[in-house]
Design an enzyme around this catalytic site. Structure first.
Site, PDB file in Angstrom:
ATOM      1  N   HIS A  88       0.863  -1.181   0.000  1.00 50.66           N
ATOM      2  CA  HIS A  88       0.000   0.000   0.000  1.00 50.66           C
ATOM      3  C   HIS A  88       0.900   1.231   0.000  1.00 50.66           C
ATOM      4  CE1 HIS A  88       1.152   0.194   4.192  1.00 50.66           C
ATOM      5  NE2 HIS A  88       0.697  -1.030   4.380  1.00 50.66           N
TER       6      HIS A  88
HETATM    7  P1  TYD Z   1      -1.084  -2.926   7.972  1.00 46.20           P
HETATM    8  O1  TYD Z   1      -0.314  -1.661   8.041  1.00 46.20           O
HETATM    9  O2  TYD Z   1      -2.318  -2.922   7.101  1.00 46.20           O
HETATM   10  O3  TYD Z   1      -0.104  -4.095   7.556  1.00 46.20           O
HETATM   11  P2  TYD Z   1      -0.009  -4.883   6.162  1.00 46.20           P
HETATM   12  O4  TYD Z   1      -0.073  -3.839   5.086  1.00 46.20           O
HETATM   13  O5  TYD Z   1       1.279  -5.608   6.204  1.00 46.20           O
HETATM   14  O6  TYD Z   1      -1.210  -5.782   6.141  1.00 46.20           O
HETATM   15  O7  TYD Z   1      -1.497  -3.364   9.452  1.00 46.20           O
HETATM   16  C1  TYD Z   1      -2.124  -4.594   9.724  1.00 46.20           C
HETATM   17  C2  TYD Z   1      -3.091  -4.427  10.870  1.00 46.20           C
HETATM   18  O8  TYD Z   1      -2.421  -3.964  12.036  1.00 46.20           O
HETATM   19  C3  TYD Z   1      -4.213  -3.446  10.586  1.00 46.20           C
HETATM   20  O9  TYD Z   1      -5.433  -4.032  11.004  1.00 46.20           O
HETATM   21  C4  TYD Z   1      -3.947  -2.261  11.457  1.00 46.20           C
HETATM   22  C5  TYD Z   1      -3.031  -2.780  12.530  1.00 46.20           C
HETATM   23  N1  TYD Z   1      -1.996  -1.800  12.880  1.00 46.20           N
HETATM   24  C6  TYD Z   1      -2.161  -1.027  14.015  1.00 46.20           C
HETATM   25  O10 TYD Z   1      -3.153  -1.130  14.745  1.00 46.20           O
HETATM   26  N2  TYD Z   1      -1.174  -0.129  14.339  1.00 46.20           N
HETATM   27  C7  TYD Z   1      -0.070   0.032  13.576  1.00 46.20           C
HETATM   28  O11 TYD Z   1       0.814   0.854  13.904  1.00 46.20           O
HETATM   29  C8  TYD Z   1       0.068  -0.760  12.381  1.00 46.20           C
HETATM   30  C9  TYD Z   1       1.269  -0.596  11.484  1.00 46.20           C
HETATM   31  C10 TYD Z   1      -0.914  -1.658  12.086  1.00 46.20           C
END
Ligand code: TYD
Length: 136
Positions: A48
């Protein structure tokens, strides 16, 4: 501009030590820290873009690749040293891939977690880049 930043490495027969200071080794104030671990073979993370958030990514253990795309050019960074980090400016399409067994990715972020800061669709990202080109 995205780039690898060398971190201090204090070598010692008892084991080495590295460190990161905000606004010195990373060009932003660190607001949040998260880490990615236990990634099963063949899985990717973080595909993303962020509109505002800047990040600094370190392979504390093992190795993985970070693929960056500014909407035109794509760059692949291989991270496999705990004394080097990758600075990722805002407005980059990013993907973390090729995680080795037991790899540990440390990510320093410039903003609080905000779902609204994410661009999850590549075409939407291209469109956003075209609209914000002069500001990125
Ligand atoms: P995400 O950034 O979407 O990771 P990826 O792109 O690898 O799937 O994060 C995954 C999940 O973790 C999403 O539900 C949100 C949560 N999250 C938090 O709550 N706090 C954070 O700082 C991060 C990075 C993710």
């Amino acid at each position: 501009m995205h780039r690898i930043i060398d971190l201090p490495k204090v070598t010692d027969p008892r084991g080495n030590l590295s460190f990161i200071e905000q606004l010195r080794h990373v060009p932003f104030e660190i607001r949040r820290v998260y880490w990615i671990y236990d990634v099963p073979g063949g899985f990717d993370r973080g595909e993303h873009a962020y509109k505002q958030n800047q990040e600094f990514i370190v392979a504390l253990s093992g190795s993985f690749d970070v693929v960056l795309d500014d909407g035109t050019d794509r760059t692949v960074y291989q991270l496999n040293r705990s004394y080097k980090g990758l600075y990722v400016p805002a407005g980059m399409w990013r993907r973390m891939t090729n995680f080795s067994t037991n790899s540990l990715a440390l990510v320093l972020a410039s903003t609080d977690y905000d779902e609204a800061d994410y661009i999850m669709d590549y075409q939407e990202f291209r469109q956003w880049r075209a609209e914000h080109e002069e500001r990125v």
